[in-house]
Structure formats: C-alpha cells, structure tokens
Write an enzyme that holds these catalytic residues in place. Structure first.
Site, short mmCIF file in Angstrom:
data_model
loop_
_atom_site.label_atom_id
_atom_site.label_comp_id
_atom_site.label_asym_id
_atom_site.label_seq_id
_atom_site.Cartn_x
_atom_site.Cartn_y
_atom_site.Cartn_z
N LYS A 65 34.88 46.88 28.70
CA LYS A 65 36.02 47.15 29.57
C LYS A 65 35.63 47.86 30.86
CE LYS A 65 39.80 47.23 26.24
NZ LYS A 65 40.65 46.32 27.02
N VAL A 104 46.83 37.98 35.27
CA VAL A 104 48.29 38.05 35.33
C VAL A 104 48.88 37.62 33.99
CG1 VAL A 104 48.49 37.71 37.82
CG2 VAL A 104 48.33 35.72 36.32
N SER A 112 48.06 39.42 30.70
CA SER A 112 47.99 40.36 29.59
C SER A 112 49.38 40.56 28.98
CB SER A 112 47.44 41.71 30.05
OG SER A 112 47.53 42.67 29.02
N LYS A 143 43.42 34.22 35.45
CA LYS A 143 43.51 34.11 34.00
C LYS A 143 44.97 33.97 33.61
CE LYS A 143 41.22 35.99 29.95
NZ LYS A 143 40.20 36.96 29.53
N GLY A 184 42.08 34.92 17.71
CA GLY A 184 41.37 34.49 16.51
C GLY A 184 41.26 32.99 16.45
#
Length: 752
Positions: free
Chosen positions: A418, A557, A559, A599, A660
């Site tokens: 991060k 943009v 999350s 993203k 996942g």
C-alpha cells in the site's frame, strides 16, 4: 592508399547492411505470415510470444559438465540397471577413499573391496525401490505426496537398508552371528534417529526438483560426504576403544584383573562384541547429536612415535563446520526459491494464518518480513534473480505493453504494497508488473478495525480498508530515495535518470528491464464526491508528487470502501478527472512521460455503464483500463455442494469488497466486453482521422485469477496483463512462478 581505404569503408558498410537485413529476416520472416491483417481479427489473437528460443537454465550452459550430465541421463534412460550399478560402485569407491584418507592411516584395499561389494549388492534393489516410490503416492496436493513419500521411505527403507549395511560390515569383517546381531541391535535404532535429521530433506528435495534419471546421482553425492564422515568417526571411535583396552591391560594386575578379563574373553568374545557397539554408538551419536546420548568411554590418547600432535580434532571440527555451513546454505537456497512450492504454497501461508488469526496483522507481518529479508538479501526470489534474468526478448511469455517489452504478462495488484515499501521484493517474485498503492494526497487511517476477513473454504478475502494511506508525500519520498540509490550505483544522478541518460532498457519507475511499476492514486475520504473540482484536485496533487517515479499512474474510481467513489464513474465527472490527470502527467519533468490507466468496478456492468467509461477513456486520452476491483455482491460466490462453516457464513455478510477465485468468470466476461468496446472506438477514430490508426487502448485484468490457465483465458479475451492479489495471500510467494510455469506448459502443449 586512399583508394584502398575508400574500398574498405564501402565494403564494411555493405557488410553491415547485409547483416542488418539478415537479422530483420530472422526476427520477422516466420512471424509476419501468421499475423492477421485485419484489426478485428487481431483482437482475437492469443498472447504474443517471441520467435526465438528461450534462454536455457544455468545448469544447461556449463559446457562439458552439461554434456556429461546429459550423457548420464541418456544412459540412465537406456540402461538403467547397468548405469545404476556403475554409479553405486563409483560412489562407494569415492566414499571409501575419502574416509581412509581422512583417517590418516595407510590405504587398505580390503576395506575398499568390502565397500564395493556392499554397494554393488544394494544398488539394484535401492534403485527399484525409489522408482516404485516415485510412481506411488501421487495425490492432488503436492505437499501431501512429498510428505507421504518421505514418511514411507523412512519407515520402510531406512531400517532395512541400515540393517543390511551394518550386518554386512560385521559379516565381511569376520564376526560371528551373535556379534552381527548385537551390532544390528545397537546401530540401527541410533542410525534411524539420526537419518531422520538429514535424509527426509534430501528425499523431499530430490522428488520435488530432481528428474528421475538424476536422483540416484544426487543422493550419491550427498552419501559420499555422509558416509565419509561416518567412516571417519567410526575409525576414531575404534581407535579410542583399542587405546582404552590397551591402557587398562598395562595398568591392571594380572592376578586380580586380567584373569577375569581373559576368562571372559575365552568364554565369550567380549572384545569382538563390544567393538561394534562402541564404534557405531560413538559414531552416530557424535554425528548429529542423537536424542539420547549414550555413555562414552573416557578417551585415553595413545603416544605417537612422531612429535607432531594428532590433527584428528581439527579435522573433525573442520568437517562439522563445513557440514553445518552446507546445511544452512541448502536450507537458505530452498527457502528463498519460489519454485519450492511445497514451502511457499502449503506451509508458509497456513503457518501465517495460524500465527495471525487477524488477516490485517498477517498482512503487516508479511510486508515487514519481506522488507527486512530484502534488506539483508535473504528474500524469496525467482531464480535466476531479476538482475541476472535474460532479456525480455528471450522470455517465452514476453509481451509488449506501452512500447515496453515485458518478460511476462503477470502482475501483482495494488493492496499488497500500500505504501511502496517493498516494490523490489515483489519484483523479485517474478511478475513483470507491480502496482503499489492506493495512495491518497493526505494521510488517512481508513476504516476502523477489524476490516479484513478470510474465507478459507473459498480462498477468498473481504476487506474494507477504506484506502488507508500514509499520503502522497511519504510515498514519493520512498520512491525518490529508491531512484537515487539506483542512480548512485550506476554513477549517475536523479536528474540523469529523469533526462533519460540512464540505461535505455530500464524504465524510471520499475528500475528493472522488462518490468513496469504502477502507482495507484485516489481521493481522500473526506473530500466531497459531489464537488468534482475538489476531487480532481486530489488526483492532480497525487500525480504531481508521484508521476516522476511511476511508469504508469492508475486512477482508482472503483474502491467499494470509500463512500461515493464509484459515483465518479459516470461519463461527465470521470472525463473531467481523467483529463486533468492526463494533462498533469504530461507536465512531468521527465524524458518519458508516465502512462495513465483507470481502474473500474466489476459491479457496474450494464452496457450503458461500460459505454460511459469507454467514452470517458477516449475523450480524456487515458491509455488503458484495469478491469476490475473487489465486489460488493455476494451472489454466486459459493459453488454448489460446498458447505461453509458458521463463521465463514457470517464473514460473507461483512461489509466490504470480496476478492477470490469466484470473481474469475465475471472478470473474464468484462475483459471481453471492454476489449470489444474499446476496439470499436479505435476503428471509429481511425475512420475519422482518414485511415490513421490511433494506438490501441490497453486492458489489464484483475479479479479471481489464480492459475496459469485462467491467466491465458483473460489474455486471449483481450487483456495484456493478468494481475493477482488474493492468489498471493493463499498461494504464497511462489504463485507467480507457478502460474508462469503452467502457462509455458499449456502453450507448449498447443504447439505455440
């Protein structure tokens, strides 16, 4: 003279032109006919692969040694029994010569013949045993297979072979049946305990990394040192016993002590019975400290005819030191090699989950461990290391992205690093792309803990970090220090690197050939998403700080853990934000400007929503799209027939984004849809510009990709790079290496 000089210059120029033409034909002659001519077909192509032969591993480039090893392998495959017999004789011969040399006594050919006879008899049965073991106990889990083979070998083979070895030694030395049985009883249990300290690791490494035809040779080299050491200790122990008995005989009174001793020897061969016991017990107990240390006779040194002191203790100390050093090196080499999937895939991740029940604690511990290990050069890595790796053109998985030739199409998504603390440690694991961040302009702590949850049955994670970040200034300082250190090692300055005076094939972000560093930026949580101008300023500030040290800037943009962030994916606000980021990136004081990608979320998957994102990408001049991110949805995550525990069922209802393997099908579908929409806009732009084709937008895929087969699917669907995150958490640091191996095998099977 002038005419001859002119002629030489003309001829030299002509020769150079001919060489260049030949090189061009060699590189393009085979690939051009197979390439599609129309643009629509080009998007359906598989992953581009180079037309040259991959660089051979180091062990295959050792000249005579390589040819000798290949000849041995061919002989082993054609005549396995004969080759095995000859190999065993050579190994036992070398062991005996080494042991006798270390003993410091005259050469005894009888001992050599005895060793060759023992080794020759055991060679074929041992070979048959290990061939059978290699074809048995092969389960889906590689760790379970190796563990079963090691346990079966230790329980079945080791006691039988040790009984044979010590029994034959006693029999060939002329001892009677009682003495042979006593030797077996006293030596086999101790030798079994000691063998458990070395040979399981040797057996596991052999089955994991050594081809079948070379396993006996590998084990033989280990056995030479092992048997040499044991033989040397046996000789020392035997000398001590003899010295003890001779000293006692000299000091005793014949009438009181020697008569009982001689009587005992006449009734029962005490000396013959005791000698094997003392030799074997002392040898094996001294070798690697058995669990139960037997009583030892006090050592009474013998007088030497020479005035020089005996050097046996020095040799023993030296041998122990070398043995310990070799053991430590072997442990280090295996533990730091990403190909050791047993350790990195099955042991370390489970051990971390056991030690750190909280997933965020495990995350921080893993980051700190990688950072510390990298500082001391003890980090896990894909061998050969990145600094010694072949050029990207020599890689069988090489792809071209943003005019950079990458060594492979695998990347690591943002979230693992991060704050840009371990980008080089992550590059060492084998990916060509590493994304750090997300980074906000000002420091923020994110959401309250706990905020990361595991779903082990699904190999899934749920996180609601909320973009915790130390801020753009802190990340820029770390990346700047990294760049300056790299420049100093080359005798350059930071300005030289920015101006393009560094190595031509080294990007200023990754600082490694064939690799790219992505830096993800986002807005602060307390910035009102309805104030587009304030949001735009957040992104611009991040770009101003971080653009000089990034190869690609990623605008997040999508999350799900920052309120209102996904609302910015609407066409009008997204266009304004992306346009401002692109403009600021072009102002970067660097010879090569960083590229910009956006993203996007996997949850906004209506055609109208995708169309709006694609329009914003084209109108703003962004270079590509990363599809997608974690999802808020919980439908379709649990496969039919799989039952979750009560705790896992509760975890699925935690607020946050899920990641996942269950995300893969959604990611694959979105990649194909984005690819088609972006290409349709490319065709429209080409027609509007009078036939000049603009550069094709790049697509990266992330979400649910866990193996090489899935990576190939998203690449064939239109992505240029397949990125992983959760797969690293559950698969360990060898995930990227394992995926690349699976991709190479799949492409080879298809004849690509």
């Amino acid at each position: 003279m002038a005419n001859s000089a002119v002629c030489r210059a003309v001829l030299r120029r002509h020769v150079n032109l001919v060489r260049q033409l030949r090189q061009r034909r060699a590189h393009s002659g085979k690939s051009e006919p197979s390439q599609p001519t129309d643009k629509s077909a080009r998007t359906e192509d598989q992953i581009p692969t180079p037309n040259n032969i991959p660089t051979l591993p180091f062990w295959q480039r050792l000249g005579p040694l390589t040819r000798a090893a290949e000849a041995y392998g061919r002989s082993q495959r054609k005549r396995p029994l004969t080759t095995q017999l000859c190999s065993s004789l050579v190994i036992y011969f070398a062991s005996d010569l080494s042991a006798q040399h270390m003993g410091g006594q005259d050469y005894d050919p009888v001992r050599t013949v005895r060793s060759l006879l023992i080794g020759g008899i055991a060679s074929i049965p041992s070979f048959k045993w290990f061939v059978w073991l290699s074809h048995s106990f092969n389960y889906t889990s590689r760790f379970l297979s190796l563990a079963t083979k090691v346990v079966v070998n230790q329980i079945c083979f080791t006691p039988i072979f040790n009984s044979y070895f010590f029994g034959m030694q006693a029999a060939l030395a002329g001892e009677n049946l009682d003495a042979i049985w006593e030797r077996i009883k006293e030596t086999v249990p101790v030798s079994f305990v000691n063998s458990c300290k070395l040979w399981p690791a040797v057996t596991a490494f052999s089955f994991a990394f050594i081809p079948l035809e070379y396993r006996s040779l590998f084990a033989g080299f280990i056995a030479v040192g092992w048997q040499t050491y044991l033989s040397y200790l046996n000789r020392l122990a035997e000398a001590k016993v003899v010295a003890k008995i001779e000293t006692e005989r000299e000091a005793c009174d014949e009438s009181q002590i020697c008569k009982p001793l001689s009587a005992g020897l006449s009734s029962k061969p005490l000396l013959i019975m005791a000698s094997p016991y003392f030799r074997a017990r002392q040898a094996f107990s001294t070798t690697i400290r058995p669990l139960v240390t037997p009583k030892r006779l006090p050592y009474i040194p013998r007088r030497h005819a020479s005035t020089a002191p005996p050097s046996s203790s020095r040799l023993l100390t030296y041998t122990k030191t070398v043995g310990v050093a070799l053991s430590l090196f072997a442990a280090y080499y295996i533990a730091t090699d990403t190909r050791a999937s047993t350790i990195h895939q099955y042991i370390i991740p489970r051990l971390i989950r056991l030690i750190y029940p909280d997933a965020e604690d495990a995350h921080h511990a893993g980051t700190a461990a990688l950072k510390t290990l990298y500082a001391f050069g003890l980090h896990p890595r894909e061998r050969p290391s990145p600094s010694a790796s072949p050029s990207p053109d020599d890689s069988p998985l090489a792809v071209t992205v943003f005019n950079h030739r990458l060594t492979n199409p695998i990347g690591i998504s943002a979230g693992l690093d991060k704050d840009a603390e371990i980008p080089d440690a992550l590059f060492a694991l084998g990916p060509a792309v590493v994304e750090v961040g997300g980074c906000t302009p000002l420091p923020q702590s994110g959401n309250p803990r706990p905020r990361v949850f595991r779903v082990p049955s699904l190999d899934g994670l749920i996180n609601r970090y909320g973009l915790n970040s130390r801020g753009a200034d802190a990340m820029a300082a770390r990346l700047r220090d990294r760049l300056r250190k790299f420049a100093r090692n080359l005798g350059l300055t930071e300005a030289d690197m920015m101006d393009g005076r560094g190595p031509a094939d080294v990007p200023p972000g990754s600082l490694q050939p064939g690799r790219l560093l992505l830096v993800q930026v986002a807005k602060n949580k307390n910035t009102d998403e309805r104030d587009v101008e304030a949001v735009k300023n957040d992104y611009v500030r991040c770009v101003q700080r971080l653009a000089p040290y990034a190869d690609v800037l990623v605008v997040n943009v999508s999350s799900p853990n920052t309120p209102g962030l996904r609302d910015l994916q609407a066409t009008e606000p997204l266009t304004r934000i992306l346009g401002a980021v692109v403009q600021e990136a072009q102002k970067t004081g660097r010879a090569t400007k960083p590229r910009v990608m956006v993203k996007v979320s996997p949850d906004e998957d209506d055609d109208a929503q995708l169309e709006g994102v694609v329009q914003a990408v084209w109108m703003s001049g962004v270079d590509g799209v990363i599809v997608g991110n974690t999802t808020k949805r919980r439908d379709g995550l649990v496969p039919p027939g799989l039952r979750l525990s009560t705790k896992e069922q509760g975890t699925l209802f935690e607020e946050g984004g899920y990641s996942g393997p269950a995300m893969f099908e959604r990611t694959l579908d979105l990649v194909g849809r984005y690819r088609k929409m972006l290409d349709s806009y490319t065709l429209q732009a080409s027609a509007a510009d009078g036939g000049e084709s603009p550069s094709q937008k790049v697509v990266f895929a992330t979400g649910g990709i866990t193996n090489g087969e899935q990576a190939l699917k998203v690449l064939n669907a239109g992505a240029s790079v397949a990125m992983v995150y959760t797969a690293m958490v559950y698969g360990g640091s060898g995930t990227v290496t394992r995926m690349k191996d699976e991709m190479v095998k799949a492409l080879t099977a298809k004849g690509v």
